[in-house]
Design an enzyme around this catalytic site. Structure first.
Site, PDB file in Angstrom:
ATOM      1  N   ASP A  68      12.564  99.648  25.105  1.00  0.00           N
ATOM      2  CA  ASP A  68      11.430  99.931  25.969  1.00  0.00           C
ATOM      3  C   ASP A  68      10.351 100.583  25.114  1.00  0.00           C
ATOM      4  O   ASP A  68      10.604 101.578  24.422  1.00  0.00           O
ATOM      5  CB  ASP A  68      11.857 100.870  27.093  1.00  0.00           C
ATOM      6  N   ASP A 114       0.185  94.608  22.763  1.00  0.00           N
ATOM      7  CA  ASP A 114       0.144  93.286  23.402  1.00  0.00           C
ATOM      8  C   ASP A 114       1.252  93.199  24.448  1.00  0.00           C
ATOM      9  O   ASP A 114       1.900  92.178  24.610  1.00  0.00           O
ATOM     10  CB  ASP A 114       0.332  92.220  22.320  1.00  0.00           C
TER      11      ASP A 114
END
Length: 238
Positions: free
Chosen positions: A136, A159
């Site tokens: 994560d 991104d």
């Protein structure tokens, strides 16, 4: 995230095939499809990204590297989100880049790059200069920035989401908060560049960046349909 969450243009003559259907890290239904010569990824029936273009994702990387100090070489690049690999490929192909680290939440997306999806960006994860971290991003950045001697990057390219106000995972909102920006700055090398990809312009986030950085450029990238994609390029943190 490599493409905004809008449906791709239809390809009536393209052969359609579902290549994989799995449960994603967020508990949703994650699907990889092939449509003609292209690949698409869906979550719970919602279009996430495809391999049809990638112009703005590549521009994000080019803009970040172009903003580096003159003469900077052997650059280290951190990319938040593997997606279909366009951002990582652009970085790996750039002559100023020595190493690319990519943080990707979905292990299945990483695995798909071993197969057909990997063809789209030339199997970036197999390049010895590329390290893909299955984690994560919010957690990874927190741990990396709090290290006694954090590894620093010349360019950090975010991104991961479709923009500061259009996050794929609810917790990703922390990436665009003041604390999130502080963590990213701690991972920037002197003279480093921080860029964010967004599916649309977000005035409040631009203001937040201008309060935190001496220089902020907004690059608009036209798309086939809808408003332009936007790349925020921030340098010289206060």
């Amino acid at each position: 995230m490599d493409q905004p969450m809008t449906a791709p243009a239809s390809e009536p003559d393209g052969e359609k095939a579902t290549l994989a259907r799995v449960t994603g890290e967020t508990g949703g239904d994650l699907v990889l499809r092939r449509v003609g010569a292209h690949y698409e990824i869906y979550s719970n029936g919602l279009f996430l990204m495809d391999t049809r273009d990638g112009t703005s994702e590549r521009e994000m990387v080019r803009a970040s590297l172009a903003a580096l100090p003159r003469g900077r070489s052997l650059a280290r690049v951190l990319i938040g989100g593997l997606g279909v690999g366009f951002s990582a490929r652009e970085a790996l192909d750039h002559p100023r880049v020595a190493r690319v680290d990519v943080v990707e939440l979905e292990p299945h997306v990483i695995d798909w790059h071993d197969g057909e999806l990997g063809e789209a960006a030339g199997h970036v994860h197999q390049d010895p200069r590329c390290r893909v971290h299955n984690a994560d991003l919010v957690t990874w950045l927190a741990e990396a920035s709090e290290a006694e001697e954090p590894e620093r990057y010349d360019a950090i390219c975010m991104d991961t989401d479709n923009g500061p106000d259009w996050t794929v995972v609810e917790g990703n909102g922390r990436l665009y908060s003041s604390d999130g920006l502080d963590r990213l700055v701690r991972l920037l090398a002197p003279g480093g560049v921080l860029t964010f990809w967004s599916a649309n312009e977000v005035a409040a986030f631009e203001t937040q960046l201008r309060d935190r950085f001496a220089s902020v450029d907004v690059v608009e990238v036209p798309v086939a349909r809808g408003v332009p994609d936007v790349v925020y390029v921030a340098t010289a943190p206060h």
